[in-house]
Write a protein that holds these residues in place. Structure first.
Motif, mmCIF file in Angstrom:
data_model
loop_
_atom_site.group_PDB
_atom_site.id
_atom_site.type_symbol
_atom_site.label_atom_id
_atom_site.label_comp_id
_atom_site.label_asym_id
_atom_site.label_seq_id
_atom_site.Cartn_x
_atom_site.Cartn_y
_atom_site.Cartn_z
ATOM 1 N N THR A 154 -5.116 8.421 8.283
ATOM 2 C CA THR A 154 -6.109 8.914 7.326
ATOM 3 C C THR A 154 -5.889 8.229 5.987
ATOM 4 O OG1 THR A 154 -4.681 10.743 6.588
ATOM 5 C CG2 THR A 154 -6.219 11.219 8.392
ATOM 6 N N ASP A 155 -6.879 8.285 5.136
ATOM 7 C CA ASP A 155 -6.719 7.769 3.774
ATOM 8 C C ASP A 155 -5.616 8.526 3.055
ATOM 9 O OD1 ASP A 155 -8.849 6.091 4.288
ATOM 10 O OD2 ASP A 155 -10.304 7.251 3.135
ATOM 11 N N ARG A 156 -5.566 9.813 3.321
ATOM 12 C CA ARG A 156 -4.552 10.655 2.672
ATOM 13 C C ARG A 156 -3.142 10.228 3.078
ATOM 14 N NH1 ARG A 156 -5.563 16.776 1.286
ATOM 15 N NH2 ARG A 156 -3.472 17.492 0.755
ATOM 16 N N ALA A 157 -2.937 9.916 4.359
ATOM 17 C CA ALA A 157 -1.636 9.447 4.823
ATOM 18 C C ALA A 157 -1.273 8.118 4.177
ATOM 19 C CB ALA A 157 -1.633 9.316 6.341
ATOM 20 N N ARG A 158 -2.257 7.233 4.049
ATOM 21 C CA ARG A 158 -2.018 5.945 3.380
ATOM 22 C C ARG A 158 -1.600 6.163 1.927
ATOM 23 N NH1 ARG A 158 -7.394 3.452 2.405
ATOM 24 N NH2 ARG A 158 -7.288 5.093 0.827
ATOM 25 N N ASP A 159 -2.298 7.049 1.225
ATOM 26 C CA ASP A 159 -1.996 7.303 -0.192
ATOM 27 C C ASP A 159 -0.602 7.902 -0.369
ATOM 28 O OD1 ASP A 159 -4.526 6.346 -0.706
ATOM 29 O OD2 ASP A 159 -5.432 8.322 -1.004
ATOM 30 N N VAL A 160 -0.197 8.768 0.560
ATOM 31 C CA VAL A 160 1.147 9.364 0.498
ATOM 32 C C VAL A 160 2.208 8.286 0.677
ATOM 33 C CG1 VAL A 160 2.763 10.863 1.736
ATOM 34 C CG2 VAL A 160 0.485 11.702 1.141
ATOM 35 N N LEU A 161 2.008 7.379 1.614
ATOM 36 C CA LEU A 161 2.953 6.275 1.816
ATOM 37 C C LEU A 161 3.124 5.467 0.537
ATOM 38 C CD1 LEU A 161 1.988 4.921 5.359
ATOM 39 C CD2 LEU A 161 4.266 5.687 4.664
ATOM 40 N N ILE A 162 2.013 5.155 -0.090
ATOM 41 C CA ILE A 162 2.070 4.357 -1.327
ATOM 42 C C ILE A 162 2.789 5.127 -2.415
ATOM 43 C CG2 ILE A 162 0.666 3.323 -3.161
ATOM 44 C CD1 ILE A 162 -1.446 2.726 -0.980
ATOM 45 N N GLU A 163 2.482 6.428 -2.542
ATOM 46 C CA GLU A 163 3.131 7.255 -3.562
ATOM 47 C C GLU A 163 4.639 7.329 -3.333
ATOM 48 O OE1 GLU A 163 2.637 11.721 -5.572
ATOM 49 O OE2 GLU A 163 1.155 10.967 -4.127
ATOM 50 N N GLU A 164 5.062 7.282 -2.076
ATOM 51 C CA GLU A 164 6.483 7.370 -1.753
ATOM 52 C C GLU A 164 7.183 6.010 -1.811
ATOM 53 O OE1 GLU A 164 6.651 11.348 1.056
ATOM 54 O OE2 GLU A 164 6.684 9.384 2.029
ATOM 55 N N GLY A 165 6.444 4.962 -2.133
ATOM 56 C CA GLY A 165 7.087 3.671 -2.369
ATOM 57 C C GLY A 165 6.809 2.588 -1.354
ATOM 58 N N ALA A 166 5.949 2.836 -0.367
ATOM 59 C CA ALA A 166 5.642 1.808 0.626
ATOM 60 C C ALA A 166 4.799 0.702 0.004
ATOM 61 C CB ALA A 166 4.908 2.421 1.814
ATOM 62 N N ASP A 167 5.011 -0.503 0.462
ATOM 63 C CA ASP A 167 4.224 -1.649 0.019
ATOM 64 C C ASP A 167 2.814 -1.530 0.598
ATOM 65 O OD1 ASP A 167 3.053 -4.097 -0.475
ATOM 66 O OD2 ASP A 167 4.735 -5.294 0.272
ATOM 67 N N PRO A 168 1.770 -1.443 -0.250
ATOM 68 C CA PRO A 168 0.401 -1.303 0.266
ATOM 69 C C PRO A 168 0.018 -2.414 1.239
ATOM 70 C CG PRO A 168 0.450 -0.924 -2.108
ATOM 71 C CD PRO A 168 1.812 -1.437 -1.720
ATOM 72 N N LYS A 169 0.609 -3.608 1.072
ATOM 73 C CA LYS A 169 0.283 -4.724 1.965
ATOM 74 C C LYS A 169 0.793 -4.493 3.385
ATOM 75 C CE LYS A 169 0.362 -8.123 -1.779
ATOM 76 N NZ LYS A 169 1.053 -9.317 -2.334
ATOM 77 N N LYS A 170 1.734 -3.552 3.522
ATOM 78 C CA LYS A 170 2.276 -3.257 4.857
ATOM 79 C C LYS A 170 1.489 -2.159 5.576
ATOM 80 C CE LYS A 170 7.201 -4.375 4.263
ATOM 81 N NZ LYS A 170 8.562 -3.784 4.383
ATOM 82 N N ILE A 171 0.472 -1.606 4.941
ATOM 83 C CA ILE A 171 -0.227 -0.452 5.505
ATOM 84 C C ILE A 171 -1.576 -0.868 6.068
ATOM 85 C CG2 ILE A 171 -1.130 1.861 5.052
ATOM 86 C CD1 ILE A 171 0.783 1.992 2.637
ATOM 87 N N VAL A 172 -1.819 -0.495 7.307
ATOM 88 C CA VAL A 172 -3.109 -0.700 7.965
ATOM 89 C C VAL A 172 -3.721 0.675 8.235
ATOM 90 C CG1 VAL A 172 -4.296 -1.604 10.004
ATOM 91 C CG2 VAL A 172 -2.322 -2.822 9.062
ATOM 92 N N ARG A 173 -4.970 0.822 7.904
ATOM 93 C CA ARG A 173 -5.655 2.110 8.097
ATOM 94 C C ARG A 173 -6.502 2.066 9.379
ATOM 95 N NH1 ARG A 173 -7.936 5.965 9.181
ATOM 96 N NH2 ARG A 173 -9.279 7.305 7.918
ATOM 97 N N LEU A 174 -6.152 2.923 10.363
ATOM 98 C CA LEU A 174 -6.894 2.983 11.618
ATOM 99 C C LEU A 174 -7.203 4.429 11.991
ATOM 100 C CD1 LEU A 174 -4.975 0.459 13.962
ATOM 101 C CD2 LEU A 174 -7.181 0.084 12.830
#
Length: 379
Positions: A154-174
């Motif tokens: 979900t978009d929400r899961a992606r945003d949480v990852l980014i907030e917790e420090g994940a590199d946005p370039k490593k995230i794929v939204r499916l």
């Protein structure tokens, strides 16, 4: 391509059924504990690797008291003993979430040169959740830093990852998918039977019978509506500590239903209801049952909490409280045409957004891209 799908005792046929579309030309292994909570017989297209896990002490059930103790002993109880060695000579370890210990083990196996890449599927939608136990935050940060790719559902899961420090370039939204060849409507027979007066209007919900899933609220709403509509029925599929709440006239409780029988259950209903009130540490993260119900052409009425709004989208009616929930249900019970219109909307939304073949193709693309990065780096 050789892939280990690492899920421990919480492996779910709802999430993993679509992996059958990845098996062509690839070798898939599902790594679980010795006593998975769910019936995984529908996943026989994969090889199974079962490893001892502290969660096995729950004997195939979700026992919160035991889980709390085990988590404090192990930092996280989802330890799969011997996992690192089982990942030797594999291309990808496909794990889930940043806080499960087996995700940390997958990273360790990569660092030992046993497996080439680690990809994680992420549902978590509460920032910095699951960090109250000593050592858990450090475990999460290690996984976030060293995972090669995240697939956010979900978009929400992606945003949480980014907030917790994940590199946005490593995230794929499916969007996870539903097998539309299995979960499909048999609307004509349902409507025909209703019009001939052969059956009453039936509400349906599927899920664990725990407070955060809102079973108390749904039963209370049904009891109120049942007084006005005595022919109304409510089918509840699932098990849990609140089963005694279902001893109510008009409610049918099905504790266990095989995954392959679920399309028939959906198609026997007229309205699907979902009311996950959540808790401090859990909000509905996706809700595969929502997508399955929509794929079967059911009108959906759901509490807009957690990631439910994203998942339901234009395919159902979202409510903010129990008063709205009961009002919407009353309108739909009274109005057959509204049910038909909403059912068509839910079906179209599911077909557009939750086709498991598209989801599987997206996962396969991520696998290949990550391995290609590895190939380029070693040329």
């Amino acid at each position: 391509m050789k892939v280990a799908i690492v899920r421990g005792d919480f492996a779910s046929p709802f999430e993993l059924g679509g992996m059958r579309y990845l098996q062509k030309g690839n070798r898939l292994e599902l790594v679980t504990g010795l006593m998975p909570v769910s019936d995984l017989s529908s996943l026989s297209f994969m090889d199974f690797v079962k490893l001892p896990c502290p969660v096995d002490l729950n004997f195939g059930r979700i026992d919160r008291g035991k889980m709390a103790v085990l988590n404090r002993i192990f930092v996280d109880a989802h330890v799969l003993f011997g996992l690192e060695n089982k990942l030797k000579n594999l291309d990808i370890a496909f794990c889930a979430e940043t806080y499960y210990f087996y995700s940390y083990q997958c990273i360790k196996a990569k660092n030992l040169g046993y497996v080439k890449k680690v990809i994680s599927l992420v549902f978590e939608n509460i920032p910095f959740n699951n960090e109250g136990i000593w050592g858990r935050r450090r475990l999460k940060q290690y996984v976030i830093k060293n995972t090669d790719r995240f697939i956010a559902v979900t978009d929400r899961a992606r945003d949480v990852l980014i907030e917790e420090g994940a590199d946005p370039k490593k995230i794929v939204r499916l969007n996870p998918g539903v097998d539309l060849s299995i979960f499909r409507p048999q609307v004509e027979s349902r409507i025909m039977n209703h019009e001939l007066g052969k059956k009453p209007i039936r509400l349906l919900t599927v899920g664990r019978l725990v407070p955060e899933k809102g079973i108390r609220e749904m039963v209370a709403a049904f009891k109120k509506l049942h007084k006005e509509f005595p022919a109304l029925e409510f089918t509840v599929v699932g098990s849990g500590p609140l089963e005694s709440l279902l001893n109510v006239p008009g409610i049918t409780h099905l504790e266990k239903v095989k995954f392959e029988d679920m399309p028939k259950i959906y198609n026997s209903a007229d309205i699907y209801i979902h009311y996950p009130v959540g808790s401090k540490t859990w909000l509905e993260q996706f809700g595969f049952v929502l997508t399955e119900a929509m794929a079967c052409g059911l009108p959906v009425v759901a509490l807009n909490k957690g990631s439910v709004g994203e998942v339901v989208g234009e395919g159902g009616i979202l409510v903010e409280n129990r008063k709205q929930f009961e009002e919407v249900l009353e309108r739909l019970i009274k109005n057959k045409q509204q049910r038909r219109i909403l059912g068509k909307k839910s079906l179209n939304f599911a077909r557009k957004n939750y086709d498991v073949k598209k989801y599987s193709a997206g996962i396969l693309k991520v696998f290949k891209e990550v391995l290609h990065e590895n190939h380029r780096r070693h040329r």
